[in-house]
Design an enzyme around this catalytic site. Structure first.
Site, mmCIF file in Angstrom:
data_model
loop_
_atom_site.group_PDB
_atom_site.id
_atom_site.type_symbol
_atom_site.label_atom_id
_atom_site.label_comp_id
_atom_site.label_asym_id
_atom_site.label_seq_id
_atom_site.Cartn_x
_atom_site.Cartn_y
_atom_site.Cartn_z
ATOM 1 N N GLY A 77 -6.847 1.358 -59.893
ATOM 2 C CA GLY A 77 -7.991 0.694 -60.532
ATOM 3 C C GLY A 77 -7.948 0.911 -62.038
ATOM 4 O O GLY A 77 -8.024 -0.037 -62.834
ATOM 5 N N HIS A 78 -7.793 2.182 -62.438
ATOM 6 C CA HIS A 78 -7.648 2.490 -63.860
ATOM 7 C C HIS A 78 -6.391 1.818 -64.407
ATOM 8 O O HIS A 78 -6.389 1.300 -65.524
ATOM 9 C CB HIS A 78 -7.501 3.999 -64.085
ATOM 10 C CG HIS A 78 -8.628 4.828 -63.556
ATOM 11 N ND1 HIS A 78 -8.506 5.609 -62.435
ATOM 12 C CD2 HIS A 78 -9.890 5.011 -63.992
ATOM 13 C CE1 HIS A 78 -9.641 6.251 -62.208
ATOM 14 N NE2 HIS A 78 -10.504 5.900 -63.130
ATOM 15 N N ASP B 120 -17.885 -0.486 -61.136
ATOM 16 C CA ASP B 120 -19.129 0.129 -61.589
ATOM 17 C C ASP B 120 -19.990 -0.959 -62.240
ATOM 18 O O ASP B 120 -20.157 -0.996 -63.456
ATOM 19 C CB ASP B 120 -18.828 1.262 -62.563
ATOM 20 C CG ASP B 120 -18.043 2.374 -61.897
ATOM 21 O OD1 ASP B 120 -18.654 3.315 -61.390
ATOM 22 O OD2 ASP B 120 -16.789 2.280 -61.843
HETATM 23 P P1 AMP Z 1 -14.001 6.441 -63.840
HETATM 24 O O1 AMP Z 1 -12.784 7.233 -64.186
HETATM 25 O O2 AMP Z 1 -14.330 6.461 -62.383
HETATM 26 O O3 AMP Z 1 -15.163 6.721 -64.743
HETATM 27 O O4 AMP Z 1 -13.598 4.930 -64.123
HETATM 28 C C1 AMP Z 1 -13.087 4.530 -65.362
HETATM 29 C C2 AMP Z 1 -13.042 3.036 -65.397
HETATM 30 O O5 AMP Z 1 -12.199 2.549 -64.348
HETATM 31 C C3 AMP Z 1 -14.417 2.391 -65.180
HETATM 32 O O6 AMP Z 1 -14.562 1.287 -66.049
HETATM 33 C C4 AMP Z 1 -14.371 1.972 -63.749
HETATM 34 O O7 AMP Z 1 -15.201 0.889 -63.447
HETATM 35 C C5 AMP Z 1 -12.910 1.592 -63.594
HETATM 36 N N1 AMP Z 1 -12.529 1.619 -62.177
HETATM 37 C C6 AMP Z 1 -12.689 2.659 -61.312
HETATM 38 N N2 AMP Z 1 -12.293 2.299 -60.072
HETATM 39 C C7 AMP Z 1 -11.887 1.015 -60.150
HETATM 40 C C8 AMP Z 1 -11.381 0.069 -59.207
HETATM 41 N N3 AMP Z 1 -11.233 0.387 -57.926
HETATM 42 N N4 AMP Z 1 -11.082 -1.166 -59.657
HETATM 43 C C9 AMP Z 1 -11.251 -1.497 -60.960
HETATM 44 N N5 AMP Z 1 -11.719 -0.659 -61.893
HETATM 45 C C10 AMP Z 1 -12.040 0.577 -61.508
#
Ligand code: AMP
Length: 284
Positions: free
Chosen positions: A36-37, A151
């Protein structure tokens, strides 16, 4: 790719990039990077000359009984992945580096947009997010910033902040990346036991069913919410925090009948792990 830990080092990297006339893409993350990241970093690499990935488990967005200490920290693997996806710099500051003062300065989006959905059970969460992202925007001075639709409320809140505070950058929102079986990728998925992980598949399954019903003409708000709720409740390991629909942009209340663009969002606990997922319901 360069790993930097301090504000001074990051500022130097940004100054050098700007002096060369490079465009900057910023990808804020809390680390434990997954595909995702990766999709965000890849997109940033495609659209900008210079890509900064921040890896910071931001303490101010965690409530007192949340998983701040348990949150996975995997900086070495994160750097490898960030480099593979085209990052130029990974910025991994300490909490003290990001919050140097004894007394706090906050950036807060007020109103229902931060009080509904996750804001109800996580009252200080979005204030922490908007504060840290403001700091990152000021440090990285990006032309474009990359966030995931995973998110969805965070996206709505940050878009409002960017508009209201006149941040001179473009918000780029990327689609949800899922495992092959439908589970939305998340750093928190590692908390799930094998049984919980199987049970959690009900989330994407119920959202998919709701989208199919919507696409087939269903517009009754209560019916859509009820059908998703019942499907999730049929999974004994689930514990629903919310299943709700709000109009987007802005997370405004919807009427009995859906019109325009709407976010169907849910948060559900499996054991102690709270997962979120969503789908946008709108006319094709
Ligand atoms: P986090 O590390 O969980 O704070 O996420 C960092 C960024 O990655 C945020 O903008 C999230 O929305 C994005 N993100 C996390 N999981 C996914 C996913 N499965 N698909 C797309 N973007 C994601």
């Amino acid at each position: 790719m360069k790993l930097v830990h301090t504000v001074v080092e990051l500022r130097e990297e940004v100054a050098q990039a700007k002096a060369k006339g490079l465009t900057i893409g910023l990808v804020p993350t809390m680390g434990a990077l997954h595909e995702g990241h990766g999709s965000l970093i890849k997109a940033a690499n495609m659209e900008n000359d210079f890509v900064i990935v921040s890896v910071f488990v931001n303490p101010t967005q965690f409530g007192p009984n949340e998983d701040l200490d348990a949150y996975p920290r995997t900086l070495e693997a994160d750097c490898k992945m960030a480099e593979e996806m085209g990052a130029n710099v990974v910025f991994a500051p300490s909490p003290k580096e990001m919050y140097p003062s004894e007394d706090d300065t906050w950036v807060e989006v007020t109103g229902d947009i931060t009080k509904v959905l996750c804001g109800r059970t996580r009252p200080i969460h979005f204030r922490g997010v908007t504060t840290v992202v403001s700091k990152l925007f000021n440090l990285a001075q990006p032309d474009r910033a990359y966030f995931g639709q995973k998110d969805a409320q965070q996206v709505e809140v940050l878009k409002r902040m960017v508009k209201d505070l006149f941040f001179p950058l473009q918000m780029r929102i990327m689609p949800i990346i899922r495992e092959k079986d439908g589970l939305a990728k998340s750093s928190r998925n590692t908390y799930l036991s094998a049984e919980e992980r199987t049970a959690a598949l009900v989330l994407s399954r119920s959202l998919k069913a709701a989208k199919a019903a919507y696409d087939a003409g269903e517009r009754n708000t209560a019916k859509i919410i009820n059908d998703v709720t019942e499907m999730i409740k049929a999974e004994p390991m689930s514990n629903i925090d919310y299943v709700e629909i709000y109009a987007v942009p802005g997370l405004l209340p919807v009427g009995e009948t859906l019109t325009g663009s709407n976010l169907l969002a849910l948060a559900v606990k499996f054991g102690t792990t709270r997962l979120i997922d969503n789908v946008v319901l709108e006319e094709k």
